[in-house]
Scaffold this motif. Structure first.
Motif, short mmCIF file in Angstrom:
data_model
loop_
_atom_site.label_atom_id
_atom_site.label_comp_id
_atom_site.label_asym_id
_atom_site.label_seq_id
_atom_site.Cartn_x
_atom_site.Cartn_y
_atom_site.Cartn_z
N LYS A 1 12.02 -1.19 -18.66
CA LYS A 1 12.85 0.12 -18.08
C LYS A 1 11.57 -0.01 -16.87
O LYS A 1 12.01 -0.71 -15.78
N LEU A 2 10.37 -0.53 -16.84
CA LEU A 2 9.76 -1.09 -15.95
C LEU A 2 9.76 -2.25 -15.14
O LEU A 2 10.11 -2.45 -13.67
N TRP A 3 9.99 -3.29 -15.90
CA TRP A 3 10.29 -4.36 -15.26
C TRP A 3 12.38 -4.80 -14.66
O TRP A 3 12.19 -5.52 -13.82
N THR A 4 12.97 -3.43 -15.36
CA THR A 4 14.14 -3.63 -14.53
C THR A 4 13.87 -2.84 -13.56
O THR A 4 14.75 -3.34 -12.36
N TRP A 5 12.77 -1.75 -12.87
CA TRP A 5 12.86 -1.65 -11.86
C TRP A 5 12.14 -2.28 -11.06
O TRP A 5 12.12 -2.54 -9.15
N VAL A 6 11.14 -2.64 -11.74
CA VAL A 6 10.83 -4.52 -10.40
C VAL A 6 11.15 -5.33 -10.07
O VAL A 6 11.70 -5.88 -8.76
N SER A 7 12.47 -5.34 -11.04
CA SER A 7 13.26 -5.64 -10.35
C SER A 7 14.53 -6.45 -9.17
O SER A 7 14.26 -6.70 -8.01
N PHE A 8 14.70 -4.95 -9.79
CA PHE A 8 14.94 -4.28 -8.18
C PHE A 8 15.20 -4.19 -7.47
O PHE A 8 15.31 -4.59 -6.06
N GLY A 9 13.34 -3.49 -7.25
CA GLY A 9 12.39 -3.54 -6.17
C GLY A 9 12.16 -4.52 -5.36
O GLY A 9 12.85 -4.67 -4.25
N SER A 10 12.00 -5.46 -6.01
CA SER A 10 11.51 -6.78 -5.27
C SER A 10 12.99 -7.12 -5.13
O SER A 10 12.92 -8.03 -3.90
N GLY A 11 14.38 -7.37 -5.73
CA GLY A 11 15.29 -7.82 -4.28
C GLY A 11 15.60 -6.47 -3.78
O GLY A 11 16.36 -7.02 -2.65
N LEU A 12 15.43 -5.73 -3.72
CA LEU A 12 16.18 -4.72 -2.50
C LEU A 12 14.72 -4.95 -0.80
O LEU A 12 15.21 -5.43 0.18
N ALA A 13 13.81 -5.45 -1.73
CA ALA A 13 12.15 -5.54 -0.77
C ALA A 13 13.29 -7.09 0.14
O ALA A 13 13.29 -7.14 1.41
N PHE A 14 13.45 -8.29 -0.68
CA PHE A 14 13.72 -9.15 -0.34
C PHE A 14 15.15 -8.99 0.87
O PHE A 14 15.03 -9.69 1.62
N ILE A 15 16.06 -8.59 0.30
CA ILE A 15 16.81 -7.99 1.41
C ILE A 15 16.84 -7.13 2.68
O ILE A 15 17.41 -7.36 3.77
N ILE A 16 15.90 -6.33 2.39
CA ILE A 16 15.45 -5.88 3.73
C ILE A 16 14.19 -6.60 4.27
O ILE A 16 14.84 -6.54 5.77
N LEU A 17 13.45 -7.56 3.28
CA LEU A 17 12.85 -8.15 5.18
C LEU A 17 14.05 -9.51 5.83
O LEU A 17 14.23 -10.03 6.33
N TYR A 18 15.35 -9.79 4.54
CA TYR A 18 15.95 -11.27 5.25
C TYR A 18 16.57 -10.17 6.45
O TYR A 18 17.11 -10.98 7.51
N VAL A 19 17.05 -8.79 6.23
CA VAL A 19 17.82 -8.13 7.49
C VAL A 19 17.00 -7.74 8.68
O VAL A 19 17.15 -8.25 9.64
N ILE A 20 15.79 -7.74 8.43
CA ILE A 20 14.87 -7.10 9.83
C ILE A 20 14.78 -8.91 10.45
O ILE A 20 14.49 -9.27 11.40
N LEU A 21 14.30 -9.90 9.44
CA LEU A 21 13.87 -11.57 10.25
C LEU A 21 15.27 -11.96 10.50
O LEU A 21 15.22 -12.13 11.88
N ILE A 22 16.77 -11.47 10.60
CA ILE A 22 17.96 -11.64 11.32
C ILE A 22 18.13 -11.47 12.52
O ILE A 22 18.43 -11.58 13.78
N ILE A 23 17.52 -9.55 12.92
CA ILE A 23 17.74 -8.87 13.52
C ILE A 23 16.71 -9.02 14.33
O ILE A 23 16.54 -9.45 15.97
N ILE A 24 15.08 -10.05 14.30
CA ILE A 24 14.09 -10.47 15.00
C ILE A 24 15.28 -11.34 15.76
O ILE A 24 14.65 -11.77 17.00
N GLY A 25 15.70 -12.40 14.45
CA GLY A 25 16.14 -13.39 15.08
C GLY A 25 16.88 -13.31 16.26
O GLY A 25 17.20 -14.34 17.48
N VAL A 26 18.27 -12.40 16.20
CA VAL A 26 19.19 -12.45 17.05
C VAL A 26 17.99 -11.92 18.33
O VAL A 26 19.15 -12.27 19.52
N SER A 27 17.38 -11.26 18.10
CA SER A 27 16.82 -10.70 19.30
C SER A 27 16.12 -11.47 20.12
O SER A 27 16.27 -11.38 21.82
N THR A 28 15.81 -12.40 19.68
CA THR A 28 14.50 -13.25 20.50
C THR A 28 16.10 -14.44 21.37
O THR A 28 14.92 -15.26 21.94
N ASN A 29 16.65 -14.31 20.77
CA ASN A 29 17.72 -15.54 21.13
C ASN A 29 18.69 -15.01 22.72
O ASN A 29 19.21 -15.58 22.86
N GLN A 30 18.14 -14.09 22.95
CA GLN A 30 19.28 -12.97 23.77
C GLN A 30 17.76 -12.88 24.84
O GLN A 30 16.71 -13.26 25.37
#
Length: 84
Positions: A55-84
């Motif tokens: 159960k612990l490692w399932t939640w760790v896997s889910f949380g790290s995957g979610l954190a990666f997706i959130i970080l990816y979206v933030i970096l895309i938003i920053i990249g798009v906003s700096t190119n304008q």
């Protein structure tokens, strides 16, 4: 007598491996696979421990995957906003 109903979290571990984080998900699958065999051997405490670890490692896997997706979206938003 203790209850023999110990959840193994195998479906959740497999889904978190596929959709979230492969390395942590594999650890969750290994622990989840140990639960039923430990119960069959009569090792209730070992099965309970493996269940909690799965159960612990399932939640760790889910949380790290979610954190990666959130970080990816933030970096895309920053990249798009700096190119304008």
């Amino acid at each position: 007598m203790q209850s023999q109903n110990v959840p193994n979290y195998l479906p959740q571990a497999i889904l978190s491996t596929i959709f979230c984080c492969l390395p942590f998900g594999i650890v969750a699958i290994v622990y989840a696979a140990q639960v039923n065999s430990k119960l069959a051997a009569g090792d209730y405490e070992g099965a309970l421990s493996s269940s909690k670890s799965a159960k612990l490692w399932t939640w760790v896997s889910f949380g790290s995957g979610l954190a990666f997706i959130i970080l990816y979206v933030i970096l895309i938003i920053i990249g798009v906003s700096t190119n304008q």
